[in-house]
Write an enzyme that holds these catalytic residues in place. Structure first.
Site, PDB file in Angstrom:
ATOM      1  N   LYS A 238     -12.414  -4.010  18.260  1.00  0.00           N
ATOM      2  CA  LYS A 238     -11.062  -4.507  18.504  1.00  0.00           C
ATOM      3  C   LYS A 238     -10.576  -4.230  19.923  1.00  0.00           C
ATOM      4  O   LYS A 238      -9.399  -4.427  20.231  1.00  0.00           O
ATOM      5  CB  LYS A 238     -10.110  -3.917  17.461  1.00  0.00           C
TER       6      LYS A 238
ATOM      7  N   ASP B 204      -4.297  -6.433   4.567  1.00  0.00           N
ATOM      8  CA  ASP B 204      -5.398  -7.285   5.022  1.00  0.00           C
ATOM      9  C   ASP B 204      -5.399  -8.637   4.310  1.00  0.00           C
ATOM     10  O   ASP B 204      -5.962  -9.607   4.819  1.00  0.00           O
ATOM     11  CB  ASP B 204      -6.734  -6.587   4.769  1.00  0.00           C
TER      12      ASP B 204
ATOM     13  N   LYS C 289       9.843 -16.204 -10.892  1.00  0.00           N
ATOM     14  CA  LYS C 289       9.089 -15.099 -11.450  1.00  0.00           C
ATOM     15  C   LYS C 289       7.962 -15.613 -12.362  1.00  0.00           C
ATOM     16  O   LYS C 289       8.185 -16.436 -13.235  1.00  0.00           O
ATOM     17  CB  LYS C 289      10.010 -14.179 -12.252  1.00  0.00           C
TER      18      LYS C 289
ATOM     19  N   ASN D 201       0.847  -1.194   0.000  1.00  0.00           N
ATOM     20  CA  ASN D 201       0.000   0.000   0.000  1.00  0.00           C
ATOM     21  C   ASN D 201       0.883   1.244   0.000  1.00  0.00           C
ATOM     22  O   ASN D 201       2.114   1.156  -0.037  1.00  0.00           O
ATOM     23  CB  ASN D 201      -0.944  -0.015   1.206  1.00  0.00           C
TER      24      ASN D 201
ATOM     25  N   LYS E  84     -14.422   0.394  14.758  1.00  0.00           N
ATOM     26  CA  LYS E  84     -13.155  -0.316  14.903  1.00  0.00           C
ATOM     27  C   LYS E  84     -12.669  -0.291  16.346  1.00  0.00           C
ATOM     28  O   LYS E  84     -12.169  -1.298  16.872  1.00  0.00           O
ATOM     29  CB  LYS E  84     -12.111   0.321  13.983  1.00  0.00           C
TER      30      LYS E  84
END
Length: 405
Positions: A342, A280, A290, A211, A338
């Site tokens: 959590k 995630d 490869k 990310n 959240k």
């Protein structure tokens, strides 16, 4: 104790002025030399004589009333102070100081002093949340002023919310820590573990899933924790950042690596801040060679990674657990969900589409949500300054409870 330290108390107009009288008493009992400067509005609530009796010193309120012809009063007081407290600090004086206005004795001294200046706001809950006040507070933070955040409770105006001047005993405790420790180190003796950066989930030897996280906010949090006296452990994904001085670094690559590293540091941690952007999902199969291009489309099958933050929430005992949530829509709602799901103590949420923050930016715009339901917004500011503000706000909300962690 703060024997023989010079504390200059600047008192501005609001019903909380009565607490400032008690603050002078507490500071004097702790050994400080206290002098008081008042605005005209403050005198409408409490007479200067009350402060004179408590401080055993003259009280100042008129820039042109020179009590000693050998000195210029506002410069002499500015130079005399080891620490300047503005308590209570109204929206008016915060706005003046943020814009460099010096039109009375209090604001003139504040611009003239080279001592540390601490500001303890007190005002109506809606005034405290007004964009102009939030903007002015952010400017003063950027300029290096420290804030003693107001507490929540029943306000004189009849509202219940944030805006009540912090208690004199707590302010005196913070002043004592400032002087006895040489500099402010409220996290001394605590272990703080912070995760930062992205993770990389390998597809083959040359490709991976990741990310856009730069790690800047996590590294800023680590630097702030170390500055505030903590034994700081930074668990970092792949980034191109300099490790803050004095911080122990553990480099990881994948979500699984980060999970193992966090668990290895978790049991004896006092505070855990999970600011890393952990993947995630990861490829279900990792190719040892490869992957070659094929004609047409291809499908990459993914599987869930371990939810590190939820695992820590299920496992925590004494730890203070703080999460981050980077969202693009319904930021507060998703953050609150959240936090609850959590088992977090705090969550710091931000909209990554905001031009004042987001991945790679040197500034950030966030809201701190607490398990008690309090939401504290922070306007755009450099991430290093924001990190210190976040820790200070959390520590103030926790109060003495952090001693048990």
């Amino acid at each position: 104790m703060i024997n023989n330290k010079n504390v200059l108390l600047c008192v501005t107009g609001g019903i909380a002025v009565y607490k400032a009288v008690a603050l002078v008493s507490k500071l004097s009992q702790a050994g400080a030399n206290v002098k008081v400067v008042m605005t005209d509005s403050a005198k409408e609530f409490v007479q200067p004589l009350s402060f004179q009796v408590m401080s055993k010193n003259d009280v100042y309120f008129d820039t042109f009333d020179e009590k000693d012809s050998r000195v210029i009063a506002h410069i002499d007081l500015a130079d005399w102070a080891d620490l300047v407290l503005v308590a209570p600090a109204t929206a008016n004086v915060i706005g003046k100081l943020a814009n460099g206005i010096a039109d009375d004795m209090v604001t003139t001294i504040l611009l003239a002093t080279e001592a540390d200046v601490w500001i303890a706001p007190a005002m109506n809950v809606h005034m405290y949340a007004h964009p102009a006040v939030v903007r002015n507070i952010g400017q003063l933070h950027s300029d290096g002023y420290r804030f003693i955040e107001p507490s929540e409770g029943f306000l004189a105006c009849g509202y219940v919310g944030k805006g009540r001047l912090e208690e004199p005993e707590r302010i005196t405790e913070l002043v004592s820590q400032h002087f006895t420790q040489g500099h402010y180190q409220p996290l001394k003796g605590k272990k703080v573990v912070i995760t930062a950066g992205p993770t990389r989930e390998r597809i083959d030897p040359v490709r991976y899933v990741s990310n856009f996280s730069s790690g800047k906010m996590g590294y800023a949090m680590a630097a702030a924790a170390q500055k505030l006296g903590a034994e700081t452990v930074l668990i970092s994904g792949p980034v191109e950042l300099t490790v803050p001085s004095g911080v122990q670094i553990i480099h990881v690559e994948s979500a699984a690596d980060m999970y193992d590293a966090v668990l290895s540091q978790f049991d004896d941690a006092s505070i855990v801040v999970k600011s890393a952007a952990v993947a995630d999902y990861r490829p279900k199969s990792v190719h040892t060679q490869k992957m070659k291009k094929k004609a047409g489309d291809d499908v990459l099958e993914l599987e869930r990674t371990t939810d590190i933050l939820k695992s820590l929430g299920d496992r925590k005992e004494h730890q203070l657990l703080i999460g981050f949530a980077a969202e693009t829509t319904d930021v507060i709602a998703y953050g609150q969900k959240k936090l609850e799901s959590k088992n977090l103590d705090y969550i710091i949420v931000n909209d990554v589409t905001d031009p004042g923050g987001g991945f790679g930016s040197d500034t950030n715009v966030v809201t701190l949500l607490s398990r008690e339901g309090e939401a504290t917004p922070f306007t755009a500011m450099p991430k290093d300054q924001l990190a210190v503000r976040l820790f200070e706000t959390i520590l103030q909300q926790e109060g003495g409870k952090l001693d048990d962690r």
